[in-house]
Design a protein around this motif. Structure first.
Motif, PDB file in Angstrom:
ATOM      1  N   ARG A  92       0.825  -1.220   0.000  1.00 22.56           N
ATOM      2  CA  ARG A  92       0.000   0.000   0.000  1.00 22.56           C
ATOM      3  C   ARG A  92       0.854   1.263   0.000  1.00 22.56           C
ATOM      4  NH1 ARG A  92      -2.237  -3.293   3.688  1.00 22.56           N
ATOM      5  NH2 ARG A  92      -1.371  -2.092   5.409  1.00 22.56           N
ATOM      6  N   ASP A  93       2.102   1.155   0.459  1.00 21.32           N
ATOM      7  CA  ASP A  93       2.987   2.323   0.514  1.00 21.32           C
ATOM      8  C   ASP A  93       3.581   2.674  -0.852  1.00 21.32           C
ATOM      9  OD1 ASP A  93       2.737   2.681   3.328  1.00 21.32           O
ATOM     10  OD2 ASP A  93       4.177   1.038   3.638  1.00 21.32           O
ATOM     11  N   VAL A  94       3.473   1.791  -1.803  1.00 19.98           N
ATOM     12  CA  VAL A  94       4.040   2.029  -3.131  1.00 19.98           C
ATOM     13  C   VAL A  94       3.158   3.029  -3.876  1.00 19.98           C
ATOM     14  CG1 VAL A  94       4.589   0.972  -5.370  1.00 19.98           C
ATOM     15  CG2 VAL A  94       5.121  -0.245  -3.248  1.00 19.98           C
ATOM     16  N   THR A  95       3.774   4.129  -4.314  1.00 17.87           N
ATOM     17  CA  THR A  95       3.009   5.146  -5.030  1.00 17.87           C
ATOM     18  C   THR A  95       3.087   4.951  -6.543  1.00 17.87           C
ATOM     19  OG1 THR A  95       4.898   6.655  -5.012  1.00 17.87           O
ATOM     20  CG2 THR A  95       3.276   6.894  -3.239  1.00 17.87           C
ATOM     21  N   ASP A  96       4.199   4.437  -7.030  1.00 20.08           N
ATOM     22  CA  ASP A  96       4.367   4.215  -8.467  1.00 20.08           C
ATOM     23  C   ASP A  96       5.193   2.955  -8.704  1.00 20.08           C
ATOM     24  OD1 ASP A  96       3.205   6.667  -9.733  1.00 20.08           O
ATOM     25  OD2 ASP A  96       4.721   7.646  -8.476  1.00 20.08           O
ATOM     26  N   VAL A  97       4.945   2.320  -9.830  1.00 17.03           N
ATOM     27  CA  VAL A  97       5.723   1.154 -10.244  1.00 17.03           C
ATOM     28  C   VAL A  97       6.420   1.534 -11.540  1.00 17.03           C
ATOM     29  CG1 VAL A  97       5.629  -1.256 -10.985  1.00 17.03           C
ATOM     30  CG2 VAL A  97       4.101  -0.442  -9.172  1.00 17.03           C
ATOM     31  N   LEU A  98       7.747   1.503 -11.516  1.00 13.04           N
ATOM     32  CA  LEU A  98       8.550   1.846 -12.681  1.00 13.04           C
ATOM     33  C   LEU A  98       9.118   0.568 -13.267  1.00 13.04           C
ATOM     34  CD1 LEU A  98       9.961   3.979 -14.478  1.00 13.04           C
ATOM     35  CD2 LEU A  98      11.832   3.966 -12.807  1.00 13.04           C
TER      36      LEU A  98
END
Length: 179
Positions: free
Chosen positions: A117-123
């Protein structure tokens, strides 16, 4: 606010496109052996023919709207043989590679004391992320559409350039704007 910091780094340099290529090679070898009756695995010349096709077939099946690929090869002492491989078969045969990718992502988060849930973006980084199954898997894992604005082949180099120039405020601000 233009501040970049590295919390945790981790990777598996033995997990990447070559693993998917090897799986494709295994599928092709089995299909061609079944089709021709040849022992391709034990014949270096025949194995070389199949091995050289693996990455191209992987890329073909990764193309949008491609559900199957017909693959033809001419084998010494046999002639031409054609087999068909579906995208679904390929994805089924590589599902464990995706699970290893996901496990690595989750291990990094755990080491950093973060949750999904803490992940704001996936690169997406690396050429393997061009296979539709990779971004789809990561989207399910993180419930976020992966970013597509950065070329996955250049993402690591771009990040390294930003990181190495952190003392130079002007360059860092410029690089952050481009991202």
């Amino acid at each position: 606010n233009g501040v970049l910091s590295t919390i945790v780094t981790r990777g598996n340099h033995k997990l990447g496109g070559r693993d998917w290529d090897a799986r494709m090679e295994g599928i092709l070898v089995a299909r061609f052996e079944n089709e021709t009756g040849l022992s391709i695995r034990t014949d270096s010349e025949q194995l070389s023919i199949v091995s050289g096709m693996s990455e191209g077939v992987k890329k073909q099946l990764s193309a949008q709207n491609m559900q199957s690929a017909k693959v033809s090869a001419a084998f010494p002492g046999y002639g031409k043989a054609t087999v068909t491989i579906t995208k679904a078969e390929f994805e089924e045969n590589t599902a464990d590679l995706l699970e290893r990718t996901g496990a690595l992502c989750l291990a990094v988060l755990e080491e950093a004391g973060l949750s999904q849930r803490d992940v704001t973006d996936v690169l997406l980084v690396g050429g393997s992320t061009r296979m539709p199954q990779v971004p789809a898997y990561l989207q399910k894992l993180f419930n976020k559409l992966p970013l597509s604005r950065v070329n996955p082949d250049e993402a690591v180099a771009f990040g390294a350039a930003i990181q190495s120039s952190k003392d130079n405020e002007t360059y860092t601000a410029l690089a952050v704007q481009v991202v």
